[in-house]
Motif scaffolding. Sequence first.
Motif, PDB file in Angstrom:
ATOM      1  N   ILE A 228      57.715  73.116 101.030  1.00 42.58           N
ATOM      2  CA  ILE A 228      59.068  73.707 101.023  1.00 42.58           C
ATOM      3  C   ILE A 228      60.042  72.946 101.912  1.00 42.58           C
ATOM      4  O   ILE A 228      61.253  73.057 101.737  1.00 42.58           O
ATOM      5  CB  ILE A 228      59.033  75.194 101.428  1.00 42.58           C
ATOM      6  N   GLY A 229      59.564  72.183 102.873  1.00 42.07           N
ATOM      7  CA  GLY A 229      60.446  71.357 103.686  1.00 42.07           C
ATOM      8  C   GLY A 229      61.265  72.129 104.706  1.00 42.07           C
ATOM      9  O   GLY A 229      61.047  73.319 104.960  1.00 42.07           O
ATOM     10  N   GLN A 230      62.221  71.435 105.290  1.00 41.79           N
ATOM     11  CA  GLN A 230      63.018  71.984 106.390  1.00 41.79           C
ATOM     12  C   GLN A 230      63.894  73.144 105.928  1.00 41.79           C
ATOM     13  O   GLN A 230      64.542  73.084 104.896  1.00 41.79           O
ATOM     14  CB  GLN A 230      63.890  70.883 107.001  1.00 41.79           C
ATOM     15  N   GLN A 231      63.908  74.201 106.751  1.00 41.99           N
ATOM     16  CA  GLN A 231      64.719  75.384 106.453  1.00 41.99           C
ATOM     17  C   GLN A 231      65.681  75.731 107.589  1.00 41.99           C
ATOM     18  O   GLN A 231      66.623  76.479 107.378  1.00 41.99           O
ATOM     19  CB  GLN A 231      63.810  76.593 106.190  1.00 41.99           C
ATOM     20  N   TYR A 232      65.412  75.221 108.773  1.00 45.06           N
ATOM     21  CA  TYR A 232      66.269  75.496 109.935  1.00 45.06           C
ATOM     22  C   TYR A 232      66.739  74.160 110.494  1.00 45.06           C
ATOM     23  O   TYR A 232      65.928  73.264 110.722  1.00 45.06           O
ATOM     24  CB  TYR A 232      65.506  76.284 111.010  1.00 45.06           C
ATOM     25  N   SER A 431      66.831  67.376 106.334  1.00 47.29           N
ATOM     26  CA  SER A 431      66.374  67.185 104.966  1.00 47.29           C
ATOM     27  C   SER A 431      66.478  68.507 104.230  1.00 47.29           C
ATOM     28  O   SER A 431      66.158  69.569 104.776  1.00 47.29           O
ATOM     29  CB  SER A 431      64.926  66.687 104.939  1.00 47.29           C
ATOM     30  N   SER A 432      66.952  68.438 102.988  1.00 50.15           N
ATOM     31  CA  SER A 432      67.124  69.646 102.193  1.00 50.15           C
ATOM     32  C   SER A 432      66.648  69.370 100.774  1.00 50.15           C
ATOM     33  O   SER A 432      66.921  68.310 100.205  1.00 50.15           O
ATOM     34  CB  SER A 432      68.596  70.078 102.173  1.00 50.15           C
ATOM     35  N   SER A 433      65.912  70.325 100.196  1.00 51.55           N
ATOM     36  CA  SER A 433      65.363  70.166  98.851  1.00 51.55           C
ATOM     37  C   SER A 433      65.797  71.325  97.966  1.00 51.55           C
ATOM     38  O   SER A 433      66.105  72.421  98.460  1.00 51.55           O
ATOM     39  CB  SER A 433      63.822  70.115  98.897  1.00 51.55           C
ATOM     40  N   ARG A 434      65.779  71.051  96.648  1.00 49.92           N
ATOM     41  CA  ARG A 434      66.178  72.098  95.713  1.00 49.92           C
ATOM     42  C   ARG A 434      65.612  71.795  94.332  1.00 49.92           C
ATOM     43  O   ARG A 434      65.619  70.653  93.888  1.00 49.92           O
ATOM     44  CB  ARG A 434      67.705  72.199  95.643  1.00 49.92           C
TER      45      ARG A 434
END
Length: 436
Positions: A228-232, A431-434
């Motif tokens: 899921i990667g970085q969230q904060y 880093s942000s994923s979608r």
Amino acid sequence: MRSLSAHLPPFEEWVTVSYIGTDGVARELRENWQIVENRPSAAGPAGEASLVLGLVHESEEVSRAEVMLFVPHVIEQQLAVDAGRSPDIAAGETASTMPEVFTARTVQTPSGTFVHIRIHTFHVPDAGAFVEEFVRLIGELPQNGLIVDVRGNGGGSVWASELTLQTLTPRRITPEPFQFINTPLNLRICRSNPTLRAWVNSMEQSVETGATFSAALPLTPEDLANRIGQQYFGPVVLITNARCYSATDVFAAGFQDHAIGTVLGTDDNTGAGGANVREQGRFMEDFPVASSPYLPLPNGAGMRVAIRRSLRVGERAGTPLEDLGVVPDERHRMTRRDLLEGNVDLMARAGELLRSQPVRELTIADVTRADGSLRLSLKTANVDRVDVYLDRRPRTSVDIPDGRADVTVPGAGAATSARVDGFALGELVASSSRRL
């Protein structure tokens, strides 16, 4: 406190505490031992995750007793959640669906208002649900700084601890590896259990190499640790003490090894119990009764032992975690005000560390497709360049200003996933994923 499930009763009938009062007079306080039935243990990991348990039983017992004695409202909150009701929460707190696991609140410090999340245990049945609740809590609270507090956490699911790390950093997580000591019995154990056979080759080679330890292999699948990667995106401080054991040792080690933030310790190191534990009953299940090297213990007794030790990664790669623990980056000596006023000086020190770090942001706010191209609308802060990956392939790199920016990737109409890495002065910082 003494857990009678792990220790014999004390020889003494009472405990005497000698002290000097604020008036300078020496006094004594005598307390008789009291016996109380502890709260029932929470359900631990099930299935494959139960084989990668990192838990100190006594610490878990004491932690549950402390909740019962000193914060009984947590039990009331859990009963409300179990009954499908909204729990009553204290001022400044955010309600959790796992009140016995998380306490989330905002704290006022001289450096500003920050988020404080106490993780009481990693002993949960579902690591995925644990991470989901952690992500939900940090998403509902201020984004300018996060204090993750694991003091007194006796561990639990290694998966729960290591899967949480990815939510706090743009860097790819390398799970901490574990290794066996090479003995004939350990080789038998690994050959008898399919989940342990990855260690067999290196243990067989030790006959020729004379190696003391087997190969070091992770317990947590690397793709799961980065799913899921970085969230904060704000700065993070981790607070530890000497009662952080097992899976919590692993969490603190991973936090430090991936340079997620500052480790602020109230002791000189964590508990140094970074190992994978297994119950005797599990060993007995792996062997036919006739050839088993184990015998049942009398009177229904059980025992749990550490079977694999963990090693560090990153700059400390190969350093044992067991016996050494995690040495904090900063040391805070608890004060009288900490003890009597809810850790006020400890929170103030954590606030100072957070205030000195920049607050980042990198959000894929919107995605549109047109004429075979993909347009990403980004919201950024303290990021000067982004690299765009579609379906894990690098597609473009552009310099951007703070605020809002649009990035168009031609010939990407069929892409199903996007990842945007943000840099500041050439360093990966967000880093942000979608899914598309």
